[in-house]
Design an enzyme around this catalytic site. Structure first.
Site, PDB file in Angstrom:
ATOM      1  CB  ILE A 463      -1.004  -0.021   1.171  1.00  0.00           C
ATOM      2  CG1 ILE A 463      -0.303  -0.153   2.531  1.00  0.00           C
ATOM      3  CG2 ILE A 463      -1.984  -1.174   0.993  1.00  0.00           C
ATOM      4  CD1 ILE A 463      -1.272  -0.045   3.733  1.00  0.00           C
ATOM      5  CG  LEU A 627      12.290  -6.653   7.032  1.00  0.00           C
ATOM      6  CD1 LEU A 627      10.902  -6.909   6.465  1.00  0.00           C
ATOM      7  CD2 LEU A 627      13.142  -7.908   6.903  1.00  0.00           C
ATOM      8  CD  GLN A 635       5.840   2.365   5.837  1.00  0.00           C
ATOM      9  OE1 GLN A 635       5.432   2.947   4.851  1.00  0.00           O
ATOM     10  NE2 GLN A 635       5.034   1.732   6.647  1.00  0.00           N
ATOM     11  CD  GLU A 702      -1.578   1.299  11.736  1.00  0.00           C
ATOM     12  OE1 GLU A 702      -2.700   1.695  12.019  1.00  0.00           O
ATOM     13  OE2 GLU A 702      -1.280   0.085  11.675  1.00  0.00           O
TER      14      GLU A 702
HETATM   15 MO1  MOS Z   1      -4.054   0.716   9.595  1.00  0.00          MO
HETATM   16  S1  MOS Z   1      -5.266   2.248  10.299  1.00  0.00           S
HETATM   17  O1  MOS Z   1      -4.540  -0.543  10.658  1.00  0.00           O
HETATM   18  O2  MOS Z   1      -4.653   0.430   8.030  1.00  0.00           O
END
Ligand code: MOS
Length: 740
Positions: A463, A627, A635, A702
């Site tokens: 993603i 990694l 990220q 996250e």
């Molecule tokens: Mo994340 S908010 O768990 O896609």
């Protein structure tokens, strides 16, 4: 593991920058028809009448699908799965309206322009009922959610009352955070094609297999008859973790018209039917002895859900585990509003919860006249205080120390409003970052091909995080092949199953499966060569052979070597194939798995205007083994930018008369641009987690946003002496109180 950790460029980078990467709304298809979604214009009530005659008569129009003619679905279209895959959708099965901007019709035509025009000509009359849109009024009617996302609704440990009695100082404060919308650059988009009973969906999704399952259940068809393809996703941030109404509506439209149909949401339609971060109101009480030792903590969180489904922003999760406080109460409550159901967004619960907790810690430090970093060190949890388990690994103290050193925390003066440069008030703030280290079962296959290259695959997703790249590295490392000779495939539900790319779990879940499948394929290749009399490595001892750059070779006599292509050719030319499915064991029973970090922020506040700049952020993270240093850093950069957005800019502005968001576009829904971002200095401790999986890898999707809003709020307080407890921290909230 010599390829692991290397800062490889993205394997899909060239495809992306040259426009070759194909996203869901871009797949060409013969006889493609175009759908436009029509959404409600009231927040609550029923559809009284629909006049579709004009729309229907326009050139090119193939279908106007409303509740009056939409195919009836088994079980009324209700979900048969738990979220994230299963959600309560709006699939035109009745005339009820639950929120403004809810799907009420789909118009399909030969061209997008024709469909757009016809959608405008559709006349829908409503019978409106009073809508609940006022969070404050709705609070009097809150309810306790049942196990939100599988977590405990409320917790209680020790005696909060005893802890309060033992305290010298306490803070009792309430924080509020606004509704936010994910707004990935690529909107939700789906293309549906039926081939007899078989449905193929090109969908922008964080979970191909979850989407396939959810759609199969919705239509009551065999799971094997739905295939979801999603090679590239232009941002998800949580809203693409669930399959919302438009996915099934697109498939219904394709069925009705007998044509492949593409449906791309318009930007304003991203504000309603596809989830949001809900509004939160969080009441915290923190109590401590004079030396800063926490004695009691209470965190009561209220967030909004819709009237059709419970979804909870689990704000208390961080509070439960972050500090060694013996006496604690935490609660989650929901209020129902006539809005679309909220959903996972960018560390759901941890972002909002850590804003409140880490702001309150700063307020407590101020009340104690103590350094905020020292207060956190003092209350460091050496074991998980809620679950009474050791951490699988925790290097938070190092994060604090390295971060403070790199930032120059010792140069921070104690008192608020005490650092300035001319008309600029300077503030330094810090906060703790944390996010759970999740992991699920995942499967992969590895195939060594007759041409000496390898194909490795898993039904996971990329993603934008770098999955293609890091999995190529993991596979190359385990096979003994050059990364350039490996093609990694993902984003297809027909591949071996992997979990939703949500909850920061893809790297931790998929990499052990890829590693295992690739290792097995490597072993098979070696066995073939050793058994083959024609091979230069024939008969060597197993522990004397290795695979390097695609050659099976002797360690002791490197001249003895045999390339994979030759080994396969001599053995009949068939690919070598290995499959693996790896799932977590009982380690979660023994250890508590979390990642940690420390975030230090400098802000500059204009003493006259209250404008806030963030010239620099220093952050240090313990996320297990890294990694790929480059994609991992990327990220964290993204996460910190999200944090700056949450702290200073992002807010979906709700018109409480209509239930419509007044800034449902990218011009007025503000997110940071390059000019808003200063220096971001990121350090990884890079220490493998010994218990999480075979690579020691935790997820990092996250954690980057967590702690950032609080660190900025704390820095703004340090700069100005003004404590803003309501996000976003806009200049109006500090301006009136800033003295010249
Ligand atoms: Mo994340 S908010 O768990 O896609």
């Amino acid at each position: 593991m010599n390829l692991i950790g290397q800062p490889f460029d993205r394997t899909d980078g060239l495809l992306k920058v040259t426009g070759e990467a194909r996203y869901a709304g871009e797949f060409p298809e013969a006889r493609l028809a175009h759908a436009v979604l029509v959404t409600s214009t009231i927040a609550c009530g029923t559809i009284a009448s629909i006049d579709a005659a004009r729309a229907q008569a326009l050139p090119g129009v193939l279908l106007v699908m409303t509740y009056q003619n939409a195919p009836r679905l088994p079980n009324g279209g209700k979900p048969a799965l738990a979220p994230p895959a299963g959600r309560r959708l709006s699939l035109l099965q009745d005339n009820e309206v639950h929120y403004n901007n809810e799907p009420v019709a789909v118009v399909v035509a030969d061209t997008l322009e024709q469909a757009t025009d016809a959608a405008r000509q559709l006349r829908i009359a409503y019978q409106a009922s009073p809508a609940m849109l006022d969070f404050t009024r709705a609070k009097s009617n809150s309810h306790a959610p049942d196990k939100p996302q599988g977590r405990q609704t409320d917790t209680r440990r020790g005696s909060f009352e005893d802890g309060m009695r033992g305290a010298a100082v306490h803070v009792d404060v309430t924080y509020t955070t606004p509704i936010e919308h994910h707004n990935p650059m690529e909107p939700h988009a789906t293309m549906a094609r039926w081939d007899g009973p078989q449905l193929t969906l090109y969908d922008s999704t964080q979970g191909v297999s979850g989407a396939a399952q959810a759609v199969a259940k919705t239509f009551g068809i065999a799971p094997g008859d739905v295939r979801v393809i999603s090679p590239f996703v232009g941002g998800g941030f949580g809203c693409k973790g669930s399959s919302w109404s438009h996915v099934s509506l697109c498939a219904m439209a394709a069925k009705q018209t007998g044509r492949p149909v593409r449906l791309v949401l318009q930007r304003p339609q991203m504000f309603g039917p596809v989830g949001a971060r809900p509004r939160t109101e969080q009441h915290l009480v923190l109590a401590a002895r004079r030396d800063g030792t926490l004695t009691a903590m209470r965190h009561d969180s209220i967030s909004n859900t819709s009237t059709i489904e419970d979804w909870t922003e689990t704000c208390c999760m961080v509070t439960r585990m972050l500090y060694a406080v013996p006496n604690q109460i935490t609660t989650h409550r929901l209020v129902q509003l006539n809005l679309g159901t909220p959903t996972f967004m960018r560390a759901p619960g941890e972002t909002t919860g850590s804003f409140a907790l880490e702001s309150a810690m700063d307020e407590l430090a101020a009340a104690l006249n103590m350094d905020p970093l020292a207060l956190r060190m003092k209350n460091h949890a050496d074991a998980d205080p809620q679950e009474n388990k050791p951490w699988s690994g925790k290097s938070l103290r190092e994060c604090y120390q390295i971060g403070a050193q790199k930032f120059g925390w010792s140069r921070r003066s104690g008192a608020p409003r005490s650092m300035r440069n001319g008309n600029t008030l300077i503030g330094m703030g810090m906060a703790t970052a944390t996010y759970p280290a999740n992991r699920s079962e995942a499967a992969a296959i590895a195939r060594i091909l007759p041409d000496g290259t390898a194909m490795v695959a898993s039904g996971t997703q990329d993603i934008g995080t770098g999955t293609y790249t890091v999995m190529t590295q993991v596979a190359a490392d385990a096979l003994g092949f050059a990364p350039e000779s490996i093609r990694f495939a993902l984003g297809d539900s027909s591949l071996p199953r992997a979990p939703v790319s949500g909850g920061s779990q893809s790297a931790a879940s998929v990499s052990p499966a890829v590693r295992d499948a690739a290792s097995q394929a490597r072993s098979q290749l070696i066995a073939l060569a050793l058994a083959d009399q024609a091979s230069p490595v024939h008969g060597l001892a197993l522990d004397d052979v290795t695979v390097e750059n695609g050659w099976v070779m002797s360690r002791s006599q490197p001249a003895k070597r045999d390339p994979a292509a030759a080994i396969i050719a001599r053995s009949g030319g068939k690919p070598i194939e290995a499959a693996s499915s790896v799932k977590p064991g009982d380690e979660k029973q023994k250890y508590s798995f979390h990642s940690f970090g420390a975030v230090f922020v400098e802000v500059h506040v204009d003493a006259d205007l209250g404008t806030i700049r963030v010239p620099r952020v220093v952050a240090v993270y313990d996320v297990g083994r890294v990694l790929n240093e480059k994609t991992a850093r990327s990220q964290m950069l993204g996460g910190i930018v999200w944090g700056v957005g949450a702290a200073l800019q992002e807010e979906s502005s709700l018109d409480t008369r209509t239930g419509r968001f007044t800034n449902a576009n990218l011009a007025e829904y503000h997110v940071p641009v390059n000019a808003d971002i200063g220096s971001l200095d990121i350090t990884f401790i890079d220490r493998p987690d010994p218990y999480i999986n075979s690579l020691g890898v935790r997820g990092i999707g996250e954690i980057g946003i967590t702690g950032v809003p609080a660190a900025i709020a704390n820095a703004v307080f340090h700069a100005t002496g003004v404590r803003v407890r309501d996000l976003p921290i806009t200049l109006d909230k500090v301006m009136g109180q800033v003295r010249v």
